[in-house]
Design a protein around this motif. Structure first.
Motif, PDB file in Angstrom:
ATOM      1  N   ASP A 189       0.899  -1.349   0.144  1.00 58.17           N
ATOM      2  CA  ASP A 189       0.001   0.152   0.010  1.00 58.17           C
ATOM      3  C   ASP A 189       0.831   1.262  -0.152  1.00 58.17           C
ATOM      4  O   ASP A 189       1.631   1.640   0.972  1.00 58.17           O
ATOM      5  CB  ASP A 189      -0.852  -0.173   1.183  1.00 58.17           C
ATOM      6  CG  ASP A 189      -1.943   1.190   1.262  1.00 58.17           C
ATOM      7  OD1 ASP A 189      -1.949   2.016   0.268  1.00 58.17           O
ATOM      8  OD2 ASP A 189      -2.794   1.044   2.073  1.00 58.17           O
ATOM      9  N   LEU A 190       0.722   1.845  -1.099  1.00 56.85           N
ATOM     10  CA  LEU A 190       1.621   3.265  -1.310  1.00 56.85           C
ATOM     11  C   LEU A 190       0.675   4.648  -1.197  1.00 56.85           C
ATOM     12  O   LEU A 190       1.031   5.595  -1.943  1.00 56.85           O
ATOM     13  CB  LEU A 190       2.504   3.203  -2.444  1.00 56.85           C
ATOM     14  CG  LEU A 190       3.317   2.247  -2.384  1.00 56.85           C
ATOM     15  CD1 LEU A 190       4.001   1.632  -3.999  1.00 56.85           C
ATOM     16  CD2 LEU A 190       4.473   1.945  -1.532  1.00 56.85           C
ATOM     17  N   GLY A 191      -0.694   4.577  -0.789  1.00 61.88           N
ATOM     18  CA  GLY A 191      -1.444   5.861  -0.621  1.00 61.88           C
ATOM     19  C   GLY A 191      -2.238   5.899  -1.763  1.00 61.88           C
ATOM     20  O   GLY A 191      -2.642   7.026  -2.061  1.00 61.88           O
ATOM     21  N   GLY A 192      -2.336   4.725  -2.806  1.00 60.84           N
ATOM     22  CA  GLY A 192      -3.138   4.837  -3.764  1.00 60.84           C
ATOM     23  C   GLY A 192      -2.385   4.817  -5.163  1.00 60.84           C
ATOM     24  O   GLY A 192      -3.220   4.721  -6.211  1.00 60.84           O
ATOM     25  N   LEU A 223       8.577   3.233  -3.215  1.00 55.00           N
ATOM     26  CA  LEU A 223       9.327   1.814  -2.763  1.00 55.00           C
ATOM     27  C   LEU A 223      10.656   1.713  -2.032  1.00 55.00           C
ATOM     28  O   LEU A 223      10.791   1.028  -1.172  1.00 55.00           O
ATOM     29  CB  LEU A 223       9.464   1.109  -4.329  1.00 55.00           C
ATOM     30  CG  LEU A 223       7.998   0.798  -4.948  1.00 55.00           C
ATOM     31  CD1 LEU A 223       8.363   0.036  -6.478  1.00 55.00           C
ATOM     32  CD2 LEU A 223       7.310  -0.435  -4.054  1.00 55.00           C
ATOM     33  N   PHE A 224      11.310   2.703  -2.523  1.00 51.04           N
ATOM     34  CA  PHE A 224      12.717   2.733  -1.844  1.00 51.04           C
ATOM     35  C   PHE A 224      12.368   2.912  -0.347  1.00 51.04           C
ATOM     36  O   PHE A 224      13.195   2.374   0.541  1.00 51.04           O
ATOM     37  CB  PHE A 224      13.434   3.971  -2.528  1.00 51.04           C
ATOM     38  CG  PHE A 224      14.348   3.537  -3.563  1.00 51.04           C
ATOM     39  CD1 PHE A 224      15.513   2.675  -3.634  1.00 51.04           C
ATOM     40  CD2 PHE A 224      14.077   4.410  -4.803  1.00 51.04           C
ATOM     41  CE1 PHE A 224      16.050   2.289  -4.706  1.00 51.04           C
ATOM     42  CE2 PHE A 224      15.044   3.918  -5.931  1.00 51.04           C
ATOM     43  CZ  PHE A 224      15.782   3.068  -6.099  1.00 51.04           C
ATOM     44  N   GLN A 225      11.471   3.957  -0.006  1.00 54.15           N
ATOM     45  CA  GLN A 225      11.295   4.217   1.252  1.00 54.15           C
ATOM     46  C   GLN A 225      10.700   3.008   2.086  1.00 54.15           C
ATOM     47  O   GLN A 225      10.803   2.709   3.275  1.00 54.15           O
ATOM     48  CB  GLN A 225      10.378   5.527   1.521  1.00 54.15           C
ATOM     49  CG  GLN A 225      11.095   6.591   0.669  1.00 54.15           C
ATOM     50  CD  GLN A 225      10.141   7.840   0.815  1.00 54.15           C
ATOM     51  OE1 GLN A 225       8.750   7.805   1.367  1.00 54.15           O
ATOM     52  NE2 GLN A 225      10.278   9.062   0.099  1.00 54.15           N
ATOM     53  N   HIS A 226       9.650   2.430   1.356  1.00 47.60           N
ATOM     54  CA  HIS A 226       9.027   1.331   1.992  1.00 47.60           C
ATOM     55  C   HIS A 226       9.867   0.086   2.244  1.00 47.60           C
ATOM     56  O   HIS A 226       9.828  -0.471   3.275  1.00 47.60           O
ATOM     57  CB  HIS A 226       7.826   0.689   1.112  1.00 47.60           C
ATOM     58  CG  HIS A 226       7.300  -0.739   1.481  1.00 47.60           C
ATOM     59  ND1 HIS A 226       6.121  -0.615   2.356  1.00 47.60           N
ATOM     60  CD2 HIS A 226       7.400  -1.896   1.111  1.00 47.60           C
ATOM     61  CE1 HIS A 226       5.927  -1.801   2.785  1.00 47.60           C
ATOM     62  NE2 HIS A 226       6.788  -2.688   1.939  1.00 47.60           N
ATOM     63  N   GLU A 268      12.998   0.654   2.826  1.00 51.12           N
ATOM     64  CA  GLU A 268      14.227   0.940   3.605  1.00 51.12           C
ATOM     65  C   GLU A 268      15.567   0.508   2.832  1.00 51.12           C
ATOM     66  O   GLU A 268      16.625  -0.003   3.558  1.00 51.12           O
ATOM     67  CB  GLU A 268      14.211   0.608   5.157  1.00 51.12           C
ATOM     68  CG  GLU A 268      12.806   1.256   5.612  1.00 51.12           C
ATOM     69  CD  GLU A 268      12.422   0.706   7.184  1.00 51.12           C
ATOM     70  OE1 GLU A 268      13.420  -0.090   7.593  1.00 51.12           O
ATOM     71  OE2 GLU A 268      11.798   1.209   7.851  1.00 51.12           O
ATOM     72  N   SER A 269      15.743   0.744   1.587  1.00 48.99           N
ATOM     73  CA  SER A 269      16.839   0.204   1.048  1.00 48.99           C
ATOM     74  C   SER A 269      17.258   1.353  -0.111  1.00 48.99           C
ATOM     75  O   SER A 269      16.508   2.079  -0.769  1.00 48.99           O
ATOM     76  CB  SER A 269      16.548  -1.192   0.342  1.00 48.99           C
ATOM     77  OG  SER A 269      17.392  -1.416  -0.485  1.00 48.99           O
ATOM     78  N   ASN A 270      18.363   1.399  -0.313  1.00 46.26           N
ATOM     79  CA  ASN A 270      19.124   2.274  -1.369  1.00 46.26           C
ATOM     80  C   ASN A 270      19.069   1.687  -2.738  1.00 46.26           C
ATOM     81  O   ASN A 270      19.642   1.989  -3.707  1.00 46.26           O
ATOM     82  CB  ASN A 270      20.275   2.980  -1.061  1.00 46.26           C
ATOM     83  CG  ASN A 270      21.591   2.271  -0.804  1.00 46.26           C
ATOM     84  OD1 ASN A 270      21.145   0.892  -0.732  1.00 46.26           O
ATOM     85  ND2 ASN A 270      22.668   2.838  -0.727  1.00 46.26           N
ATOM     86  N   ARG A 271      18.801   0.167  -2.903  1.00 47.15           N
ATOM     87  CA  ARG A 271      18.820  -0.658  -3.922  1.00 47.15           C
ATOM     88  C   ARG A 271      17.394  -1.218  -4.333  1.00 47.15           C
ATOM     89  O   ARG A 271      16.652  -1.632  -3.242  1.00 47.15           O
ATOM     90  CB  ARG A 271      19.874  -1.570  -4.046  1.00 47.15           C
ATOM     91  CG  ARG A 271      21.223  -1.073  -3.935  1.00 47.15           C
ATOM     92  CD  ARG A 271      22.207  -2.231  -4.529  1.00 47.15           C
ATOM     93  NE  ARG A 271      22.313  -3.142  -3.370  1.00 47.15           N
ATOM     94  CZ  ARG A 271      23.210  -4.416  -3.497  1.00 47.15           C
ATOM     95  NH1 ARG A 271      23.722  -4.544  -4.833  1.00 47.15           N
ATOM     96  NH2 ARG A 271      23.323  -5.125  -2.695  1.00 47.15           N
ATOM     97  N   LEU A 272      17.068  -1.407  -5.398  1.00 50.70           N
ATOM     98  CA  LEU A 272      15.728  -1.793  -5.946  1.00 50.70           C
ATOM     99  C   LEU A 272      15.718  -2.450  -7.381  1.00 50.70           C
ATOM    100  O   LEU A 272      16.190  -1.681  -8.225  1.00 50.70           O
ATOM    101  CB  LEU A 272      14.519  -0.758  -5.900  1.00 50.70           C
ATOM    102  CG  LEU A 272      13.427  -1.036  -6.340  1.00 50.70           C
ATOM    103  CD1 LEU A 272      12.547  -2.004  -5.223  1.00 50.70           C
ATOM    104  CD2 LEU A 272      12.441   0.138  -6.465  1.00 50.70           C
TER     105      LEU A 272
END
Length: 525
Positions: free
Chosen positions: A374-377, A396-399, A401-405
């Motif tokens: 869930d990313l707020g819509g 997604l980076f924030q969710h 908690e990573s600097n790689r994705l």
């Protein structure tokens, strides 16, 4: 049983008109002919001479000089409808046709189709909200008066328009009608046609309004029919199959389109080329055929778009100004996995999640069910994800908690890949090369809607080399972009070779990369 009165508007090819009218009348149906008053008088005399004694054919009392975009096209249609109402009291349906139309089903099929449901078939979409008009005049069609033909009297047309615009000489749409728009090729029940004619007789104000609108053949019947008939009795579609190019011109069909046309869920098609003699002969014979099975595949429109879109020069992949929603962050690393075979990419990302701590998201820009949090819509639809791509990725980076994705993408999303690699973030691309055998290509053709379960095997076989070339071209386009950080793995390379590419792409130890390269059945279909 349904009996159809065909409203035939034509302006050329007298022999074709005669053959068409005779064919339609021979099935127990009727034909009402309007032949353009601008056309050669000898052509009209030829048609009258050949069909004048046929009780199933009638002619309009007044012939109009017709012009594209003019009221004259609607007026000619109304003349033909009035003539048919009087001449053919047993007609149950009234079907608009042009001289370029041909049947793509049998009369037997058409009658059963119309008997199956008591309704009208007419495209009828909200003029302002539907987006049916792509470019050019929209509101201007209605609020200004158009007395001149835009094609033959261009100076008068635009001078009149500019003067009205300059002095604010606008008008209002009649208050009690909602203007609708759609194709002029409709099929209406008798009671509907009678209500339309009654409306015309009782509402001279509406008739005056449409008489000076631009291109009223796209709005007149489309507006009046839903005004006099309940919406539940209207199917907002046409029964005549037609495709438009991206230049707004109708596509013309030729001899090799017979099987394709038969598979469409329509009764007639336009435009059939006058030079497609064999196609015309086969479709003409089809109308009188009995006990014919029609496998409906509906692949023609998708196939046309696929074929015309292949290899087009000048496609623009650059970033649009509204797409720039801020940087993904200089300190972040975005790892893009491009794979045509989505199941292969998903096996790889599943293995990456198992053997590393790098978060991976599968095809968020291609599949609705991508397992997003869930990313707020912003994640609710694929369209929203595309529109707010940078915001989505930052979240997604924030969710995680990573600097790689890791993100998986289809190689066809080249504009998206280029957009993301242009960001300030460290963005890398891993291409998963694939081999495409015929079984895979047949499945791909079905998945993207180029063919259906009822499509003739010969059609699919002819598509195979085209689709294979298209998929291979996608991979070549990715390579041609010459991304600064581009890596590739392939089923024909050794596990050690693939591991070296994965190690550089992911920045993981060689041992971990080799485990990933040896993922069981990684490249299997």
């Amino acid at each position: 049983m349904a009996r159809i009165a065909f409203i035939l508007l034509c302006h050329k090819d007298p022999k074709g008109v005669i053959a068409q009218a005779r064919r339609l009348a021979a099935s127990g149906d009727y034909v009402s002919i309007h032949f353009d008053a601008r056309a050669n008088p000898r052509d009209y005399e030829q048609i009258r001479g050949a069909l004048g004694g046929n009780p199933s054919v009638t002619f309009v009392q007044r012939r109009w000089k017709c012009g594209w975009g003019e009221w004259s096209l609607v007026a000619a249609t109304l003349e033909a409808v009035r003539a048919a109402i009087v001449a053919f009291p047993q007609a149950t349906h009234f079907y608009m046709l042009s001289g370029d139309c041909m049947p793509i089903k049998s009369a037997e099929y058409a009658h059963a189709f119309l008997d199956a449901e008591d309704c009208d078939y007419i495209e009828s979409f909200d003029f302002f909200e539907s987006g049916w008009i792509k470019t050019g005049f929209k509101e201007e069609r209605l609020i200004y008066r158009h007395w001149f033909n835009e094609r033959t009297q261009k100076w008068l047309f635009y001078t009149s328009y500019n003067l009205q615009k300059r002095f604010g000489l606008t008008r209002k749409v009649p208050a009690d009608i909602q203007v609708m728009i759609g194709s002029q090729w409709w099929c209406l029940r008798r009671q509907t046609v009678e209500k339309v004619l009654e409306f015309c007789a009782n509402r001279p104000d509406v008739m005056r309004f449409f008489a000076t609108t631009w291109i009223p053949d796209e709005t007149f019947f489309q507006t009046i029919v839903p005004h006099v008939v309940p919406g539940k009795e209207i199917r907002a579609r046409t029964l005549t199959y037609l495709i438009f190019t991206d230049y707004g011109m109708p596509v013309t069909f030729y001899n090799d389109h017979y099987d394709l046309l038969m598979g469409q869920n329509y009764l007639f098609a336009r435009k059939i080329s006058p030079e497609a003699i064999r196609l015309r002969e086969r479709l003409g014979a089809l109308w009188t055929a009995k006990d014919v099975h029609f496998p409906i595949s509906n692949e023609a429109t998708g196939l046309f778009r696929f074929l015309t879109g292949r290899g087009r020069v000048g496609r623009r992949f650059g970033q649009r100004f509204w797409e720039a929603e801020g940087s993904l962050g200089r300190s972040n690393t975005l790892l893009l996995v491009a794979s045509k075979k989505w199941h292969v990419a998903k096996r790889l990302t599943a293995s990456i999640r198992q053997h590393t701590k790098i978060p991976a998201v599968d095809f968020a820009f291609n599949e609705l069910e991508a397992g997003l949090p869930d990313l707020g819509g912003v994640e609710t639809t694929v369209e929203k994800r595309h529109r707010h791509r940078r915001a989505l990725i930052r979240l997604l980076f924030q969710h995680f908690e990573s600097n790689r994705l890791i993100l998986c993408l289809d190689p066809s999303e080249l504009y998206l890949i280029q957009d993301l690699t242009s960001d300030k973030a460290d963005t890398r691309v891993l291409m998963i090369d694939s081999q495409f055998d015929d079984d895979y290509l047949r499945g791909h053709i079905a998945r993207v809607g180029l063919a259906g379960a009822e499509t003739a095997p010969g059609v699919v076989d002819r598509l195979l080399p085209l689709v294979r070339a298209d998929l291979e071209h996608e991979a070549e386009r990715l390579r041609d972009m010459e991304f600064a950080a581009f890596h590739a793995i392939a089923p024909w390379r050794s596990a050690e070779e693939n591991a070296a590419q994965l190690a550089r792409f992911l920045e993981v130890p060689a041992r971990t990369a080799l485990m990933l390269a040896r993922t069981p059945d990684l490249f299997s279909d």
